[in-house]
Design an enzyme around this catalytic site. Structure first.
Site, PDB file in Angstrom:
ATOM      1  N   HIS A   4       0.817  -1.220   0.000  1.00 11.32           N
ATOM      2  CA  HIS A   4       0.000   0.000   0.000  1.00 11.32           C
ATOM      3  C   HIS A   4       0.849   1.267   0.000  1.00 11.32           C
ATOM      4  CE1 HIS A   4       0.369  -0.139   4.521  1.00 11.32           C
ATOM      5  NE2 HIS A   4       0.395   1.167   4.360  1.00 11.32           N
ATOM      6  N   ASP A  54      -0.257  -7.566   1.518  1.00 12.35           N
ATOM      7  CA  ASP A  54       0.350  -6.227   1.591  1.00 12.35           C
ATOM      8  C   ASP A  54       1.882  -6.307   1.619  1.00 12.35           C
ATOM      9  OD1 ASP A  54       0.421  -3.487   1.729  1.00 12.35           O
ATOM     10  OD2 ASP A  54      -0.001  -3.377   3.878  1.00 12.35           O
ATOM     11  N   SER A  63       4.184   2.302   8.312  1.00  8.69           N
ATOM     12  CA  SER A  63       3.895   1.308   7.279  1.00  8.69           C
ATOM     13  C   SER A  63       5.135   0.846   6.541  1.00  8.69           C
ATOM     14  CB  SER A  63       2.922   1.887   6.248  1.00  8.69           C
ATOM     15  OG  SER A  63       1.609   1.819   6.698  1.00  8.69           O
TER      16      SER A  63
END
Length: 326
Positions: free
Chosen positions: A100, A150, A245
């Protein structure tokens, strides 16, 4: 990466007390791989240096910025000159991160990778800057779950120069169980639910959470998929946060550090009862190794350009009431 104030979630006091007791009593387990080389644990994707072996030894104290050389595989992913995500060094040409982080823009020229970086404002003596040659997203990304699959592999245009401050991490795979592992997450994410940021790389020790308890905490079985794992210090209200992230969750095993997770999603730093959810490295280890093996090395490698850091960390996302990417 934050330690927000405790809140009472959808669980009642009795159920919450029982759950917290079980989390303390039951030692967390997670699958990871032991590499077949003597005195080394995990998969190494480079033969030039030992993976998962930082030159700096000793205990780390939680709640303080990470010292230089403690996490030499840490990568800062920059988008249009701003830090947006973390990553980890796998070998001289490859970085592991979250899918992402790259989904927002297919133009790879707008992304840059920094290694050997501790402070987002100041390039250190070992800081190196690299352009991106290609990004490979896992084919199941967002296929079965809004943030499933992911995982992203990032190939650099030029070879990383290893030093005491720049080294690869070992990859975990499913052959060996880690029990009561010493696990840490690192990143430059938000440090409070008010949106405060830090220029210094932050570190946080996090216990792994068994899959059944993670399902119970999130309250719906479909939220946590087989390609995910959970970690968070619920008793002390510690969790990863927006901006972390793509960064690594690593565990120490026989003096080597194995990456077992990639920071992926969660309920945000404002709700510590929900642990951070990570893409499971052991689940994707074969895909990672296969893609690195079959992808040609960039032609005519050249030395890395001198780093020129842009503005400090800017996380331009709202705290969502529901689950959110981190």
């Amino acid at each position: 990466m934050a330690a927000p104030a405790s809140v009472m979630g959808p669980l009642g006091p009795s159920a919450l007390g029982l759950l917290l007791l079980l989390l303390v009593v039951a030692p967390p387990r997670v699958a990871a791989l032991v590499h077949r080389q003597p005195e080394n644990q995990g998969i190494s994707l480079t033969g030039s240096v030992a993976c998962g072996r930082p030159s700096m030894e000793g205990k780390i104290l939680g709640g303080v910025p990470a010292p230089e050389r403690k996490w030499p595989w840490q990568v800062s992913v920059h988008y249009a000159g701003l830090h947006v995500c973390g990553g980890s060094i796998l070998n001289e040409y490859w970085v592991l991160s979250a899918a992402h982080c790259f989904h927002r823009d297919k133009n790879i020229k707008i992304y840059d990778m920094y290694v050997g970086l501790v402070n987002l404002r100041v390039a250190g003596n070992h800081t190196q800057w690299y352009e991106v040659n290609r990004v490979i997203l896992h084919p199941t990304y967002e296929m079965y779950h809004p943030i499933g699959g992911d995982v992203a592999l990032v190939q650099l245009k030029t070879r990383i120069v290893f030093s005491e401050s720049v080294l690869p991490v070992c990859l975990a795979t499913p052959e060996v169980n880690l029990t009561s592992a010493n696990c840490w997450a690192t990143g430059w994410g938000l440090v409070s639910k008010q949106g405060e940021t830090s220029d210094e790389l932050q570190e946080m020790q996090l216990p792994l959470i068994l899959e059944p308890w993670c399902h119970l905490l999130y309250g719906h079985m479909s939220y946590i998929m087989p390609d995910m794992l959970c970690a968070g210090d619920i008793l002390n209200a510690k969790t990863v946060c927006e901006g972390d992230s793509g960064g690594p969750l690593v565990c120490e095993f026989n003096r080597s550090w194995l990456q077992i997770g990639i920071v992926s999603w969660g309920r945000g730093c404002s709700n510590p009862l929900y642990p951070g959810v990570y893409a499971s490295v052991s689940y994707f280890s074969k895909w990672i190794c296969d893609n690195i093996e079959i992808t040609p090395t960039p032609a005519q490698p050249a030395p890395a350009l001198s780093p020129a850091l842009g503005p400090t960390l800017s996380v331009l996302m709202a705290m969502l009431a529901g689950w959110s990417v981190l």
